[in-house]
Each structure stands twice: as structure tokens, then as C-alpha cells.
Design an enzyme around this catalytic site. Sequence first.
Site, PDB file in Angstrom:
ATOM      1  N   GLU A   1       1.042  -1.272  -0.001  1.00  0.00           N
ATOM      2  CA  GLU A   1       0.032  -0.170  -0.148  1.00  0.00           C
ATOM      3  C   GLU A   1       0.667   1.096  -0.067  1.00  0.00           C
ATOM      4  OE1 GLU A   1      -2.060  -0.087   3.751  1.00  0.00           O
ATOM      5  OE2 GLU A   1      -3.961   1.079   2.616  1.00  0.00           O
TER       6      GLU A   1
ATOM      7  N   ASN B   1      -5.709  -1.448   6.710  1.00  0.00           N
ATOM      8  CA  ASN B   1      -6.059  -1.610   8.254  1.00  0.00           C
ATOM      9  C   ASN B   1      -7.374  -0.945   8.599  1.00  0.00           C
ATOM     10  OD1 ASN B   1      -4.182  -3.413   9.146  1.00  0.00           O
ATOM     11  ND2 ASN B   1      -2.724  -2.052   9.155  1.00  0.00           N
TER      12      ASN B   1
HETATM   13  N1  CAA Z   1       8.067 -16.108   5.373  1.00  0.00           N
HETATM   14  C1  CAA Z   1       8.355 -16.487   4.114  1.00  0.00           C
HETATM   15  N2  CAA Z   1       7.533 -17.494   3.464  1.00  0.00           N
HETATM   16  C2  CAA Z   1       6.456 -17.969   4.236  1.00  0.00           C
HETATM   17  C3  CAA Z   1       6.063 -17.609   5.622  1.00  0.00           C
HETATM   18  C4  CAA Z   1       6.865 -16.583   6.017  1.00  0.00           C
HETATM   19  N3  CAA Z   1       6.715 -16.310   7.291  1.00  0.00           N
HETATM   20  N4  CAA Z   1       4.953 -18.124   5.631  1.00  0.00           N
HETATM   21  C5  CAA Z   1       4.545 -19.003   4.600  1.00  0.00           C
HETATM   22  N5  CAA Z   1       5.355 -18.714   3.788  1.00  0.00           N
HETATM   23  C6  CAA Z   1       5.464 -19.338   2.198  1.00  0.00           C
HETATM   24  C7  CAA Z   1       5.404 -20.830   2.445  1.00  0.00           C
HETATM   25  O1  CAA Z   1       6.824 -21.210   2.361  1.00  0.00           O
HETATM   26  C8  CAA Z   1       4.874 -21.162   1.034  1.00  0.00           C
HETATM   27  O2  CAA Z   1       5.402 -21.319   0.113  1.00  0.00           O
HETATM   28  P1  CAA Z   1       5.307 -22.042  -1.166  1.00  0.00           P
HETATM   29  O3  CAA Z   1       4.161 -21.807  -1.760  1.00  0.00           O
HETATM   30  O4  CAA Z   1       6.517 -21.662  -2.120  1.00  0.00           O
HETATM   31  O5  CAA Z   1       5.551 -23.733  -0.819  1.00  0.00           O
HETATM   32  C9  CAA Z   1       3.647 -20.395   0.963  1.00  0.00           C
HETATM   33  O6  CAA Z   1       4.055 -19.183   1.801  1.00  0.00           O
HETATM   34  C10 CAA Z   1       2.378 -20.849   1.435  1.00  0.00           C
HETATM   35  O7  CAA Z   1       2.707 -21.468   3.001  1.00  0.00           O
HETATM   36  P2  CAA Z   1       2.217 -22.490   3.766  1.00  0.00           P
HETATM   37  O8  CAA Z   1       1.668 -23.528   2.594  1.00  0.00           O
HETATM   38  O9  CAA Z   1       2.816 -22.990   4.794  1.00  0.00           O
HETATM   39  O10 CAA Z   1       0.533 -22.018   4.328  1.00  0.00           O
HETATM   40  P3  CAA Z   1      -0.667 -21.370   3.761  1.00  0.00           P
HETATM   41  O11 CAA Z   1      -0.902 -21.861   2.501  1.00  0.00           O
HETATM   42  O12 CAA Z   1      -1.535 -21.389   4.553  1.00  0.00           O
HETATM   43  O13 CAA Z   1      -0.173 -19.973   3.572  1.00  0.00           O
HETATM   44  C11 CAA Z   1       0.152 -17.608   4.396  1.00  0.00           C
HETATM   45  C12 CAA Z   1       0.435 -19.172   4.652  1.00  0.00           C
HETATM   46  C13 CAA Z   1       0.785 -17.299   3.232  1.00  0.00           C
HETATM   47  C14 CAA Z   1       0.458 -16.977   5.719  1.00  0.00           C
HETATM   48  C15 CAA Z   1      -1.474 -17.503   4.269  1.00  0.00           C
HETATM   49  O14 CAA Z   1      -2.117 -18.218   5.356  1.00  0.00           O
HETATM   50  C16 CAA Z   1      -2.070 -16.098   4.050  1.00  0.00           C
HETATM   51  O15 CAA Z   1      -2.110 -15.554   3.269  1.00  0.00           O
HETATM   52  N6  CAA Z   1      -2.537 -15.592   5.277  1.00  0.00           N
HETATM   53  C17 CAA Z   1      -3.197 -14.399   5.302  1.00  0.00           C
HETATM   54  C18 CAA Z   1      -2.136 -13.278   5.688  1.00  0.00           C
HETATM   55  C19 CAA Z   1      -2.524 -11.747   5.624  1.00  0.00           C
HETATM   56  O16 CAA Z   1      -3.595 -11.810   5.592  1.00  0.00           O
HETATM   57  N7  CAA Z   1      -1.558 -11.030   5.585  1.00  0.00           N
HETATM   58  C20 CAA Z   1      -1.606  -9.566   5.669  1.00  0.00           C
HETATM   59  C21 CAA Z   1      -1.839  -9.429   7.320  1.00  0.00           C
HETATM   60  S1  CAA Z   1      -1.934  -7.667   7.579  1.00  0.00           S
HETATM   61  C22 CAA Z   1      -0.549  -6.911   7.462  1.00  0.00           C
HETATM   62  O17 CAA Z   1       0.350  -7.484   7.166  1.00  0.00           O
HETATM   63  C23 CAA Z   1      -0.589  -5.277   7.463  1.00  0.00           C
HETATM   64  C24 CAA Z   1      -0.481  -4.738   8.841  1.00  0.00           C
HETATM   65  O18 CAA Z   1      -0.091  -3.603   8.714  1.00  0.00           O
HETATM   66  C25 CAA Z   1      -1.152  -5.480  10.027  1.00  0.00           C
END
Ligand code: CAA
Length: 284
Positions: free
Chosen positions: A152, A190
Site C-alpha cells: 500500500e 487496516n
Molecule cells: N515467510 C516466508 N514465506 C512464508 C512464510 C513466512 N513467514 N509463511 C509462509 N510462507 C510461504 C511458504 O513457504 C509457502 O511457500 P510455497 O508456496 O512456495 O511452498 C507459502 O508461503 C504458503 O505457505 P504454507 O503452505 O505454509 O501455508 P498457507 O498456504 O496457509 O499460507 C500464508 C500461509 C501465506 C501466511 C496464508 O495463510 C495467508 O495468506 N494468510 C493471510 C496473510 C495476511 O492476511 N497477511 C496480511 C496481514 S495484514 C498486514 O500485514 C498489514 C498490517 O499492517 C497489519
Amino acid sequence: MDRAHFGVIGAGQMGNGIAQVAAAAGLKVLMSDIKEEFTDKGRAMIAKNLGRLVDKGKMEQGEADTILDRVTTTVSLEDMKDVDFVVEAAVEREDLKFKIFRDLDEICAPHVILSTNTSSIPIGRIAAQTARPDKVIGMHFMNPVPVMKLVEVIRGLATSEETFATTWDLCLKFGKTPAEANDFPGFIANRILMPMINEAIFCLYQSVGKAEDIDTVMKLGMNHPMGPLALADLIGLDTCLAIMETLYDGFKDSKYRPCPLLRKYVESGWLGRKSGRGFYDYSS
Ligand code: CAA
């Protein structure tokens, strides 16, 4: 600024993620924090994430080593004197960010853009700490930074077109998709996400449902990749509370009132994944 120094303030979960994507895009990165223990931990996290990509066959070991070599660390903010662009990703506390921006304004060359990864503090207030408000902008990455596509990009009232264009192009260079927002509390991400998480916490507080059930409803009912309580644990409950406070203070509207249970958890040191305990237990 292909081979230029890219400064990242803060080596925590957002800072080390930003450093990783910048280094992967070919930039030399200087990542700072207040203690060596924190910069070491941040660099180790980058190594771990790159290692994961190597293990999955998505990256050669040599490339991972090259990316990691581009990241140097420091505990002295003064070392930011040679960077060409800064992203500040320190703890979400206004007094702290204000001081960092006042210091950076003294330390960095006049052409340097000072961006902030703040999740909700008004860009205008941060910009007003400096003598270069036209070069202050919001660059809000999502967690986990290496995975999430969005950045963003937030214009303050004084942000120049040139600053905006440079920041936008940098997001593209990082392989991210930027979205433009204006400077109102919480911006877009947010303003929408955090009241939803806060409402999920109210559901728990009022025993509408157990944590697992609240998350299951949102995961399977709305196709969210993770439930709001698990997401709050990932973001950090202290950050969630800080964002709700900013929304509440900024709009003076009771609909943004932080749930008392969220405050209780934060006061008890239950901050989510990073402290081992939040709405779920991560200690084992
Ligand atoms: N760092 C790096 N890579 C990561 C990771 C991390 N912390 N967590 C997961 N990954 C990677 C994994 O290695 C995996 O990679 P591949 O596809 O290459 O294998 C991929 O992401 C998917 O991970 P998983 O298969 O383990 O698990 P998942 O499919 O459940 O995905 C997730 C995990 C990407 C976190 C997913 O659950 C997701 O998109 N969650 C929502 C996240 C979200 O909403 N984020 C925004 C938060 S708000 C914010 O950040 C702003 C703020 O100001 C608060």
C-alpha cells in the site's frame, strides 16, 4: 538506484522481510536495529526463508548466498548516511517513529526518500518531523513480506509526485503490486482488516464462539486463507491494538473501540506468535 544502498530501519518480522525482497531485487541493503541481537536474528530469518526456497528447489544455493551477501547490518543509525532510499519498519509507536525520522532527516542526504512501513500512523504527522515532507511517503508491506503481493503506497498531503513515482516503481521492481491510498487513519488495508479482527475478538470476549470456531467460520465460510484470530497472532496483538487505538483516536468514533480482551492479552504479554502465546499457544 540499481546497485545503491537501500536502508531498512528495524530487523523484526517486517524489516527483515523488506530487506529480503530488496536484496532479492538486486539492491544492496543496510538493515539496522537497536541491538546486535535483533539484527542477527533478522539476518538469520532471511537466511532461513531463503533456505526454504532452496529446499523446495525454487532457488539455487548460490543465488540464496548472493542475496544474503547483499544484506549488511548495523546498530548505528548514523550508518544510514550513504543510503539512497529508506524504509522505516520499527515498532508501531508514534514517539519512536518521530525520533527516527528526525534523526534520519539529519543523517541522510537531502535527495533521500524516507518511507515508512507504518500500518496506521498518519504520514503527514511523520513527515512534519522532517524538513523534507515532500520526500516522506508510506510504503506499507503485508506480512509475511516475501509472500504477500501487496504494498500500500500512501501519499501524505505534502508528498511530491516524484517521490510517489519512485516509490511506486520500487514496489514493481520488488515484484509487488502497489495500491495507492490517501492519508487517513488506517489507510485502506487496516481500515478494513482491523475492525474485522477486532470484531472477531469481541465474538470470543462475548462467548459467541470459541477461537477455533470463529476462525473456521471465516476460513471455510468466507474463504479467507486463515482465520482472523490466527491472523491477529501472526500480525502481533500489540500491533493490532496500536492500530485500533489509531483508528479510535483518529476518527473519535466508538465503532473503532478496541476490544477489552485484546488490551488484556497485550497487557499480559500475550502478543501472538512472537511471544509464544496469543489466541493460540505456540510454545511447543
Ligand atoms: N515467510 C516466508 N514465506 C512464508 C512464510 C513466512 N513467514 N509463511 C509462509 N510462507 C510461504 C511458504 O513457504 C509457502 O511457500 P510455497 O508456496 O512456495 O511452498 C507459502 O508461503 C504458503 O505457505 P504454507 O503452505 O505454509 O501455508 P498457507 O498456504 O496457509 O499460507 C500464508 C500461509 C501465506 C501466511 C496464508 O495463510 C495467508 O495468506 N494468510 C493471510 C496473510 C495476511 O492476511 N497477511 C496480511 C496481514 S495484514 C498486514 O500485514 C498489514 C498490517 O499492517 C497489519
